[in-house]
Scaffold this motif. Structure first.
Motif, PDB file in Angstrom:
ATOM      1  N   ARG A 191      18.533 -21.581  30.337  1.00 57.85           N
ATOM      2  CA  ARG A 191      18.543 -20.557  29.449  1.00 57.85           C
ATOM      3  C   ARG A 191      18.285 -21.251  27.898  1.00 57.85           C
ATOM      4  N   SER A 199      20.718 -17.452  25.925  1.00 57.00           N
ATOM      5  CA  SER A 199      22.254 -17.807  25.655  1.00 57.00           C
ATOM      6  C   SER A 199      22.899 -16.722  24.735  1.00 57.00           C
ATOM      7  N   ASP A 213      23.232 -22.750  35.361  1.00 56.90           N
ATOM      8  CA  ASP A 213      21.723 -22.281  35.735  1.00 56.90           C
ATOM      9  C   ASP A 213      21.545 -23.582  36.607  1.00 56.90           C
TER      10      ASP A 213
END
Length: 375
Positions: A191, A199, A213
């Motif tokens: 991200r 985010s 992730d």
């Protein structure tokens, strides 16, 4: 009446000073919470190109330009590979000559400004290393995460996770030697990276949320045939790897950790990055508090996070005393606390996230020995 007026004036001035301090602390926290991927950290000096000759480049003399080993040299729209300092070259008191191994893209001219980067390669595994690979998408909690998958015959995959100021191109440094040993590799964009979801608050969380992730990448690997995985992380990518090994529902599939310059104290790292942006010392505690409030970060000594940096699988750490971003004393402490599981390899003369660059062959041999019983 004068006393009341004076008191009101003093209170107003105090409130204004307090508000200014809070605003300054918030601005200082941006040095760590809004680092764009692929851009230099504030600790990395800009170097001027003073001259170019056959196989040589003259740069501003600095501790950075005197570092041993091989580095990328990145400018605005350019990238080159520089080798060791050419000791026999004639230089002035303010310059240093390094071997110029090649210009990857763009051009370099005298007067250009550039910075050293650990990324020796740019592009993808195909264009940079001539490796067979596939562009894949890892289903993450915020949306699809782009990744490169380099296939191999082994049942143990390596999941590579970059850190502060870099992109998944960082993994290209170690991809070829792992491929030579038939180890499959998944290099993840998490991200905040280009092509990956942002985010929700647009801030970097030092791995506190980003680890999910990596967890998604572990699940992807297992779903696509991996018997087990080794997590390989640099900087905050190493932080994510540690958190994943502690928190993942598939942590029993994690066989080992390779950590390069791990960020084990986000507070120390934030202070270092803010100080590099010339934040006055008295404002650094405000920057830490601002970051904690804005990003919801847990304090370093929060009891609820005490177990996140206690590896339960074999771990190798590359770190060095010259790291200005993540103090290596934290890696020393981790290794001393868990001597049966953690092997610490100090690297002299290397900046944050660049432990491979001073001596790639030595670094790769340590990784080979570590990986052999795991694959």
């Amino acid at each position: 009446m004068r006393t009341v007026t004076a008191t009101a004036t003093a209170v107003t001035a105090a409130l204004a000073a307090g508000a200014a301090s809070v605003a300054a602390g918030r601005l200082a926290s941006d040095a760590a919470l809004k680092i764009p991927p692929g851009r230099p950290l504030p600790t990395e000096p800009r170097l001027t190109v003073h001259g170019l000759a056959a196989g040589q480049i003259t740069l501003t003399r600095d501790l950075a330009s005197l570092r041993p080993g091989r580095y990328g040299l990145a400018g605005d729209g350019s990238h080159a590979v520089v080798g060791p300092v050419v000791s026999a070259a004639e230089t002035g008191a303010d310059t240093v000559v390094r071997r110029l191994e090649g210009v990857t893209h763009g051009t370099l001219e005298p007067g250009d400004h550039a910075w050293l980067t650990p990324n020796l390669y740019v592009g993808n595994p195909g264009t940079a290393l001539d490796l067979e690979y596939a562009d894949v998408e890892v289903p993450g909690e915020l949306g699809p995460l782009p990744a490169w998958f380099v296939p191999g015959a082994r049942a143990t995959w390596v999941i590579a996770v970059h850190g502060l100021g870099t992109t998944r191109e960082h993994a290209l440094n170690v991809m070829a030697p792992l491929h030579e040993r038939f180890v499959p590799m998944l290099a993840l964009a998490h991200r905040g990276d280009v092509g990956a979801p942002r985010s929700p608050d647009g801030l970097h969380h030092f791995g506190e949320t980003e680890w999910r992730d990596v967890d998604a990448a572990v699940r992807y690997a297992v779903d696509h045939g991996a018997r087990q995985v080794v997590l390989y992380g640099w900087s905050t990518g190493a932080t994510m790897a540690l958190r994943t090994a502690a928190l993942s529902g598939l942590r029993n599939r994690i066989a080992g950790l390779v950590l390069d310059s791990p960020v084990l104290s986000w507070e120390a790292t934030l202070r270092a990055l803010a100080a590099a942006r010339r934040t006055p010392g008295p404002l650094l505690p405000l920057a830490v508090r601002a970051a904690q409030g804005r990003a919801g970060l847990h304090a370093d000594h929060d009891p609820s996070t005490a177990g996140l940096y206690r590896p339960s699988v074999p771990t190798v750490i590359f770190h060095g005393p010259d790291d200005e971003v993540a103090p290596w004393r934290h890696s020393q402490r981790l290794a001393a606390t868990h001597p049966r599981l953690v092997a610490l390899h100090p690297v002299e003369g290397a900046p944050h996230g660049a432990m491979w660059n001073p001596d790639p062959a030595h670094y790769e041999e340590i990784v080979r020995r570590f990986m052999t019983p795991l694959v």
